[in-house]
Design a protein around this motif. Structure first.
Motif, PDB file in Angstrom:
ATOM      1  N   GLN A 163       0.672  -1.157  -0.041  1.00  0.00           N
ATOM      2  CA  GLN A 163       0.117   0.000  -0.106  1.00  0.00           C
ATOM      3  C   GLN A 163       0.892   1.138  -0.109  1.00  0.00           C
ATOM      4  N   GLU A 191       2.017   1.918  -3.833  1.00  0.00           N
ATOM      5  CA  GLU A 191       1.073   2.475  -4.275  1.00  0.00           C
ATOM      6  C   GLU A 191       0.758   3.968  -4.031  1.00  0.00           C
ATOM      7  N   ASP A 192       0.725   4.357  -2.774  1.00  0.00           N
ATOM      8  CA  ASP A 192       0.516   5.588  -2.544  1.00  0.00           C
ATOM      9  C   ASP A 192       1.757   6.683  -2.670  1.00  0.00           C
ATOM     10  N   SER A 243       1.607   7.329  -6.361  1.00  0.00           N
ATOM     11  CA  SER A 243       0.506   8.314  -6.895  1.00  0.00           C
ATOM     12  C   SER A 243       1.005   9.874  -6.345  1.00  0.00           C
TER      13      SER A 243
END
Length: 88
Positions: free
Chosen positions: A69, A72-73, A76
């Motif tokens: 996670q 992914e963060d 972004s």
């Protein structure tokens, strides 16, 4: 990569904003807001070279988030920072 040195993080009330600074003046034409987590990452790498994995480690060390996670963060976040020329 590095944070664009022409941009400064300001804490105004309960908000974190990035403004384009020149000398002692601030250009408020483009103002970018950050949440607490993004502001933490910004302050943690201000003035140093860093990688995406450095940000992932910072996230995992500071918050209860798994590596997948966090990656992914960070991807972004970095995409947004690149789009707005906040990193060089």
């Amino acid at each position: 990569m590095r944070l664009n040195p022409e941009h400064m993080l300001r804490h105004i009330g309960s908000h974190y904003m990035i403004v384009d600074s020149c000398a002692d003046n601030a250009n408020l034409t483009n103002v970018f807001t950050l949440n607490d987590t993004a502001a933490y990452l910004w302050e943690s790498v201000r003035g140093i070279e860093f990688t995406a994995e450095d940000l992932v480690k910072l996230l995992c060390d500071q918050y209860e988030v798994d590596v997948k996670q966090a990656r992914e963060d960070v991807a972004s976040l970095l995409s947004s920072w690149q789009e707005y020329h906040l990193i060089v």
